[in-house]
Design a protein around this motif. Structure first.
Motif, PDB file in Angstrom:
ATOM      1  N   HIS A 157       0.701  -1.295  -0.108  1.00 10.37           N
ATOM      2  CA  HIS A 157       0.028   0.020  -0.033  1.00 10.37           C
ATOM      3  C   HIS A 157       0.848   1.150  -0.046  1.00 10.37           C
ATOM      4  O   HIS A 157       0.476   2.492  -0.706  1.00 10.37           O
ATOM      5  N   TYR A 158       1.974   1.068   1.001  1.00  9.46           N
ATOM      6  CA  TYR A 158       3.001   2.439   1.068  1.00  9.46           C
ATOM      7  C   TYR A 158       4.180   1.984   0.750  1.00  9.46           C
ATOM      8  O   TYR A 158       4.623   0.719   0.691  1.00  9.46           O
ATOM      9  N   SER A 178       2.291   7.115  -0.757  1.00  2.00           N
ATOM     10  CA  SER A 178       1.431   6.021  -1.565  1.00  2.00           C
ATOM     11  C   SER A 178       1.662   6.409  -3.051  1.00  2.00           C
ATOM     12  O   SER A 178       0.930   5.779  -3.778  1.00  2.00           O
TER      13      SER A 178
END
Length: 374
Positions: free
Chosen positions: A222-223, A245
């Motif tokens: 996700h990150y 992100s």
């Protein structure tokens, strides 16, 4: 009007008196060699200096052999958001090169309608300290410029340089009268260029080098986490300097998440709306008070909270009732946070101010007491 009060007015977008408008025959604009760069890539800026006067020549100072003292030109990086004017980073205004000969700047007299271009570089740390470059490469924000979209301008400020003082009469923005002089006028804070967009992409590499520092990148799906050490797992302690992100080969993301932590400097957190505008921005530090600059907006992009450290080192905070924009609470805190004057604004049902309730608090003393109890 006090300078710090003017600053608050501007940042809060409240009506303020307009500056005394002085015609500037010489203007400054900047451009980049390319439209998009990757993180850590050397960035070439062109500064175009134009004399718009059709009849007279006008002087301008140019960098020459100077390698100590005050810079003539320094870069400013603003956030891309359209709902907030956020100065994210600005350069150190002083030169800090390895060779400390005084050197000099030079005067160039621009003929009527004449235009010249000079070049400066960002992320050129191979030549950052090299005085042979005549300081063209001596530009840095002091922190890495990670992937994103920034609004960039440059400030030309000759005040304090003896050669500049010989050709300019300086004035404050809100002076009502100016002395009669044969010199050109110049704001004491310098003259700023037009603003341009600078787009910086993430690469797909797992290691990036920015200003001679390596950042090791890992993702949880996700990150993306930028760490100062090549660790087998993701950490979020002081070894983690950046979380984003933004995907590889991109410079933006929907509902973008952005976090920076620069040890012993400051930390930065950004939450955005889908269109890239600011939902929440926090620039903070360790210690008390910890806020340096905060802005929060509701779903209608109405400002609900604002905080900043003032030029005199005190801390200012204000919150708003929305809709309407009436101030809810306002506080001024001492530089060490040991005394804050807090004003609560009380309104009637029609939104008309009834009274102000003023109290004093000692937030940092209270935190110290809590820590001792633990």
């Amino acid at each position: 009007m006090k300078p710090w009060l003017l600053l608050i007015c501007v940042l809060l977008f409240k009506p303020c008196a307009f500056a005394y408008l002085i015609y500037q025959p010489v203007s400054f604009s900047i451009s980049t060699e390319k439209e998009i760069y990757f993180e850590g890539e050397k960035i070439t800026f062109y500064i175009t200096i134009t004399n718009h006067d059709k009849e007279k020549s006008h002087p301008v100072l140019l960098p020459h052999t100077q390698n100590m003292g005050q810079k003539l030109f320094y870069l400013n990086a603003y956030d891309k958001a359209q709902n907030a004017l956020l100065l994210r980073y600005t350069e150190d205004k002083m030169l800090n090169m390895l060779v400390h000969d005084t050197g000099s700047v030079k005067i160039k007299y621009l003929k009527p309608l004449e235009q010249i271009v000079i070049t400066i570089y960002l992320n050129d740390f191979e030549n950052y300290y090299n005085y042979h470059t005549q300081n063209a490469s001596h530009h840095s924000f002091g922190v890495p410029l990670f992937a994103g979209i920034y609004n960039i301008n440059i400030t030309y400020n000759p005040k304090g340089i003896s050669l500049g003082d010989s050709i300019y009469t300086y004035y404050e923005d809100f002076e009502k009268t100016l002395p009669i002089t044969k010199k050109d006028y110049m704001p004491v804070s310098g003259q700023v260029s037009t603003m341009i967009k600078l787009k910086i992409k993430r690469s797909a590499d797992t290691i990036v080098n920015i200003e001679r520092k390596n950042y090791f990148i890992k993702t949880n799906g996700h990150y993306f986490y930028y760490m100062s050490e090549n660790l087998p797992q993701i950490v979020t302690d002081i070894r983690c300097h950046h979380i984003t992100s933004i995907l590889p080969d991109s410079c933006a993301a929907q509902n973008e998440y952005f976090y920076n932590h620069f040890n012993n400097v400051f930390a930065e957190y950004i939450s955005r709306f889908e269109d890239g505008d600011i939902k929440e921005y926090r620039k903070f530090r360790d210690g008390c008070p910890n806020y340096l600059h905060t802005e929060r907006y509701n779903a209608f992009k109405q400002k609900t909270h604002f905080e900043m450290q003032l030029p005199d080192k005190r801390f200012y905070s204000v919150s708003f009732h929305q809709p309407g924009g009436n101030i809810h609470q306002e506080s001024y805190c001492a530089a060490d946070g040991t005394l804050c004057v807090v004003t609560n604004y009380v309104y009637n049902e029609k939104g008309v101010l009834k009274r102000k309730d003023i109290t004093q608090t000692q937030p940092c003393n209270e935190i110290e007491l809590d820590q001792k109890k633990k």
